[in-house]
Design a protein around this motif. Structure first.
Motif: not given
Ligand SMILES: *[C@@H]1O[C@H](CO)[C@@H](O)[C@H](O)[C@H]1NC(C)=O
Length: 210
Positions: A201-208
């Protein structure tokens, strides 16, 4: 079976078997001490953590001692004397380990002078006994989010080991290898991928989030 030429291994096979046995023994000898050392390092950290917990408990238990509840000048003076006294330290140290806990008693005995030094000279400057004693001085633990003999950052970084989706092997100890065991929803080296049956439901480099 009778003793016949067919019942014993052919001479050509024997050296192979011997070599195999030697290899197996070598592998065992090489792998056992390594695992043993890592386990010992983990145990040493949890022993140290236990000692510090009991020390802090001892501080709390002795905090109100020699204090009648009143507020006379005499009591104030006696209390402040007791607060940093050797008597109080001895009372605390006596209760650091259960008598059956060999590792604990060993560690306290080995480092009693350090604890005294901290009590009389360093506790103002380094109020966090766990940090000063277990991490920085006898070096049996690591700061949270780091692992192993050199306190390296856990996989995913020391701020959020395993990206907050799992447990870092050896986290906070001088043992382990920093790898992640992910919560059931997550998989992969970094606990960023979703396990089968779970959807992102959410995915970027540091959060999933799965
Ligand atoms: C990734 O997602 C998290 C949670 O939504 C957010 O806090 C964070 O800033 C994001 N990081 C990037 C590099 O976009």
């Amino acid at each position: 079976m009778g003793p016949g030429p067919s019942s014993s291994p052919s001479p050509a096979l024997r050296p192979t078997r011997v070599a195999l046995a030697v290899l197996l023994c070598a592998a065992l000898l090489l792998s056992l001490p390594v695992r043993g050392a890592g386990e010992r390092r983990r145990l040493a950290c949890s022993t140290c953590r236990g000692i510090v917990d009991r020390f802090n408990q001892g501080l709390a238990d002795t905090a109100k001692k020699n204090f009648g509840g009143g507020n006379t000048a005499w009591e104030e003076k006696t209390l402040s004397k007791y607060e940093s006294s050797e008597i109080r330290l001895v009372e605390i140290i006596e209760n650091l380990c259960d008598s059956s806990n060999f590792e604990c008693n060993n560690m306290v005995e080995e480092h009693e002078e350090l604890i005294e030094k901290w009590w009389f000279k360093l506790k103002k400057k380094y109020p966090d006994l766990f940090k000063w004693f277990c991490i920085e001085t006898i070096e049996v633990c690591c700061p949270a989010g780091t692992y192993g003999p050199d306190c390296l950052a856990c996989r995913g970084g020391s701020e959020r080991p395993c990206h907050g989706n799992g447990h870092c092997d050896g986290d906070g100890t001088r043992g382990g290898d920093g790898s992640c065991s992910c919560k059931k929803e997550y998989t992969g080296q970094f606990c960023l991928d979703c396990s089968s049956g779970y959807f992102s439901s959410l995915r970027n480099e540091t959060h999933s989030v799965c």
